[in-house]
Design a protein around this motif. Structure first.
Motif, PDB file in Angstrom:
ATOM      1  N   TYR A 134       2.445   6.765   9.017  1.00  0.00           N
ATOM      2  CA  TYR A 134       2.985   5.513   8.490  1.00  0.00           C
ATOM      3  C   TYR A 134       3.680   5.810   7.175  1.00  0.00           C
ATOM      4  O   TYR A 134       3.076   6.322   6.232  1.00  0.00           O
ATOM      5  CB  TYR A 134       1.874   4.482   8.273  1.00  0.00           C
ATOM      6  N   SER A 183      -1.242   0.399   1.439  1.00  0.00           N
ATOM      7  CA  SER A 183      -2.163  -0.700   1.742  1.00  0.00           C
ATOM      8  C   SER A 183      -1.712  -1.468   2.981  1.00  0.00           C
ATOM      9  O   SER A 183      -2.535  -1.868   3.825  1.00  0.00           O
ATOM     10  CB  SER A 183      -2.294  -1.643   0.544  1.00  0.00           C
ATOM     11  N   GLU A 184      -0.413  -1.666   3.123  1.00  0.00           N
ATOM     12  CA  GLU A 184       0.106  -2.305   4.335  1.00  0.00           C
ATOM     13  C   GLU A 184      -0.109  -1.396   5.540  1.00  0.00           C
ATOM     14  O   GLU A 184      -0.427  -1.865   6.641  1.00  0.00           O
ATOM     15  CB  GLU A 184       1.600  -2.615   4.167  1.00  0.00           C
ATOM     16  N   ASP A 232       4.358   1.265   2.220  1.00  0.00           N
ATOM     17  CA  ASP A 232       3.248   0.883   1.351  1.00  0.00           C
ATOM     18  C   ASP A 232       1.925   1.240   2.029  1.00  0.00           C
ATOM     19  O   ASP A 232       1.664   0.836   3.176  1.00  0.00           O
ATOM     20  CB  ASP A 232       3.307  -0.626   1.080  1.00  0.00           C
ATOM     21  N   GLU A 288      -2.554   0.673   5.994  1.00  0.00           N
ATOM     22  CA  GLU A 288      -3.964   0.569   6.386  1.00  0.00           C
ATOM     23  C   GLU A 288      -4.171  -0.633   7.315  1.00  0.00           C
ATOM     24  O   GLU A 288      -4.911  -0.550   8.305  1.00  0.00           O
ATOM     25  CB  GLU A 288      -4.846   0.442   5.152  1.00  0.00           C
ATOM     26  N   ARG A 289      -3.522  -1.736   6.988  1.00  0.00           N
ATOM     27  CA  ARG A 289      -3.649  -2.938   7.825  1.00  0.00           C
ATOM     28  C   ARG A 289      -3.028  -2.725   9.197  1.00  0.00           C
ATOM     29  O   ARG A 289      -3.609  -3.110  10.229  1.00  0.00           O
ATOM     30  CB  ARG A 289      -2.978  -4.128   7.128  1.00  0.00           C
ATOM     31  N   VAL A 290      -1.842  -2.092   9.223  1.00  0.00           N
ATOM     32  CA  VAL A 290      -1.131  -1.878  10.485  1.00  0.00           C
ATOM     33  C   VAL A 290      -1.880  -0.910  11.389  1.00  0.00           C
ATOM     34  O   VAL A 290      -1.978  -1.106  12.610  1.00  0.00           O
ATOM     35  CB  VAL A 290       0.295  -1.358  10.199  1.00  0.00           C
ATOM     36  N   GLU A 303       7.790   1.402  10.574  1.00  0.00           N
ATOM     37  CA  GLU A 303       7.206   2.381   9.650  1.00  0.00           C
ATOM     38  C   GLU A 303       6.125   3.250  10.305  1.00  0.00           C
ATOM     39  O   GLU A 303       5.764   4.296   9.783  1.00  0.00           O
ATOM     40  CB  GLU A 303       6.608   1.677   8.435  1.00  0.00           C
TER      41      GLU A 303
END
Length: 477
Positions: free
Chosen positions: A279, A284-285, A282, A287-289, A247
């Motif tokens: 990206y 929120s995911e 999702d 942001e983590r990645v 992604e």
């Protein structure tokens, strides 16, 4: 200009016939639109065609192709006009300008669309945004659909959705004999194979049918770091980007910080490393990645945020400026070794100036999972690509700009493997680095079949092996 007007006189009858048969506009040197019409994105090319025909449909294209063939006119074809090699223009010949062919039909339920070649990728993104759909494409909004969709399409979502050609379902094409054909997996499949990466060698594409994918809101933008730690940042970046989920597609820029409001005044004009991200998934995911890429050092500026996919082109708006001279070289890489990164940083730092823009892109993902022989674009296994560019107004010293580009390009040659046809400048036989021998042989066979006299030679040219004498023998037999 006197030679140009002589050529126009030589083609007077042909141009009169052309004007009488088309629905679009024929622009001659004495037309008010000529001065602007002959200009292309790369201002290094200052050419004077005998005529420019602004086609409005495939029938116009057929007429123009027939006239050019029958009167042995040099022929250029352009949609967005972004050819680094200036192939969209010529002196003394005919230019088929597709910029008026902008019809786009969207089926939001089936996630398909039909695109005409004069659309730009910025226009496509904006039209698809309300449906939450997109089509992965190049970096710059003003690039034309036609040129990129025949070259490959390494873009903002390359790891998530592959190359742009991987979404292509069919092409409508006017061939050198003036016929309109359709190429797909079921109709003229070998031609369809060659059109996906073979460039404009086989005809003039007048429409594309594509499968769309998710678009909508992405996590996009860029984070900038001081280049004093460029080697360590690039080593960490290449490791993180290669290991990231599909992604996430990314690109690094080595440049001087622009005089932009988001750059602190004391950092403007200093060398920076910018990491651009897209990206899709999702947020929120995402942001983590993306978080580790935002923590490689103390940022000079962090512009990463949720945004509509169509807004990401604002990051590369400088690439839309028409009329600058551009000096560029690019190459693929199989791996990012410490030695390669060290060489890239050292060479870049030795030549960096306000005109310098060097990009490094980590590939892989969906692009790499298509068989190498499935399309004419064969470099599926390459892990990265570097593009070295110097661009400036025409008043700048062209020899100096080109020399700085060449210095970085030559320094990286020991680590390089292959070239991308969409980024080639006027580089002659480097076309052999674009296509492995088996791929090139298939493309030559297609060229022999669809354009044996090389009418379509203003491109990264696949030369036919059929000679005029062979063609005469074939016709008479």
């Amino acid at each position: 200009m006197s030679e140009q007007y002589q050529r126009q006189h030589d083609y007077k009858e042909a141009l009169e016939i052309l004007a009488s048969r088309i629905r679009g506009e024929l622009i001659l040197p004495d037309s008010p639109a000529y001065a602007a019409g002959r200009k292309v994105w790369n201002g290094s090319f200052d050419s004077y065609p005998a005529a420019i025909v602004r086609c409005v449909d495939a029938e116009d294209v057929k007429v123009a192709v027939n006239i050019a063939r029958e009167h042995a006119m040099t022929l250029s074809v352009r949609s967005g006009g972004h050819s680094a090699a200036g192939h969209g223009i010529n002196t003394g010949g005919l230019v088929i300008d597709l910029s008026q062919m902008k019809t786009m039909t969207i089926d939001p339920l089936r996630h398909t669309a039909r695109l005409e070649p004069g659309l730009t990728w910025g226009e496509v993104a904006k039209k698809l945004q309300p449906y939450g759909l997109a089509l992965t494409a190049g970096d710059v909004a003003s690039v034309g659909v036609g040129g990129l969709l025949l070259s490959g399409g390494i873009g903002w979502m390359v790891r998530a959705y592959g190359l742009t050609i991987d979404r292509l379902q069919a092409v409508e094409l006017v061939t050198a004999d003036g016929q309109l054909v359709r190429a797909s997996a079921d109709e003229n499949p070998e031609l369809f194979w060659g059109l996906r990466g073979g460039g404009g060698n086989f005809g003039v594409a007048t429409a594309f049918e594509v499968n769309l994918h998710r678009g909508g809101t992405i996590l996009g933008g860029a984070v900038f770091y001081e280049a004093t730690e460029a080697k360590r940042i690039l080593q960490e970046y290449t490791r993180l980007a290669a290991a990231a989920p599909d992604e996430l597609s990314t690109e690094v820029l080595f440049m001087l910080a622009p005089p932009a409001p988001f750059i602190p005044p004391d950092k403007q004009g200093t060398p920076v490393v910018g990491i651009m991200v897209c990206y899709t998934g999702d947020i929120s995911e995402g942001e983590r990645v993306v978080a580790p890429l935002r923590q490689l050092a103390t940022p000079v500026a962090d512009l990463i945020a949720p945004m509509p996919y169509s807004a990401i082109f604002a990051l590369t708006a400088v690439g839309e400026i028409p009329g600058f001279q551009h000096h560029s070289r690019s190459q693929f890489f199989e791996t990012f070794s410490d030695e390669m990164i060290h060489t890239l940083v050292e060479a870049s730092q030795s030549i960096v100036s306000p005109e310098t823009l060097i990009s490094l892109r980590v590939l892989g993902g969906a692009m790499s999972r298509v068989r190498a022989d499935a399309t004419a674009f064969a470099h599926r296994d390459k892990q990265g690509m570097v593009l070295v560019t110097h661009f400036a107004p025409l008043s700048a010293d062209a020899a100096s700009l080109d020399a700085r580009t060449q210095r970085v390009f030559r320094a990286l040659l020991p680590y390089a493997n292959g070239a991308y046809v969409g980024f080639l400048a006027d580089e002659g036989e480097r076309i052999r680095e674009v296509y492995p021998p088996d791929t090139y042989a298939r493309l030559v066979a297609l060229k022999n079949q669809y354009d044996p006299t090389n009418l379509f030679h203003r491109n990264q040219n696949i030369k036919p092996t059929a000679t005029p004498a062979m063609l005469v023998t074939s016709v008479n037999s």
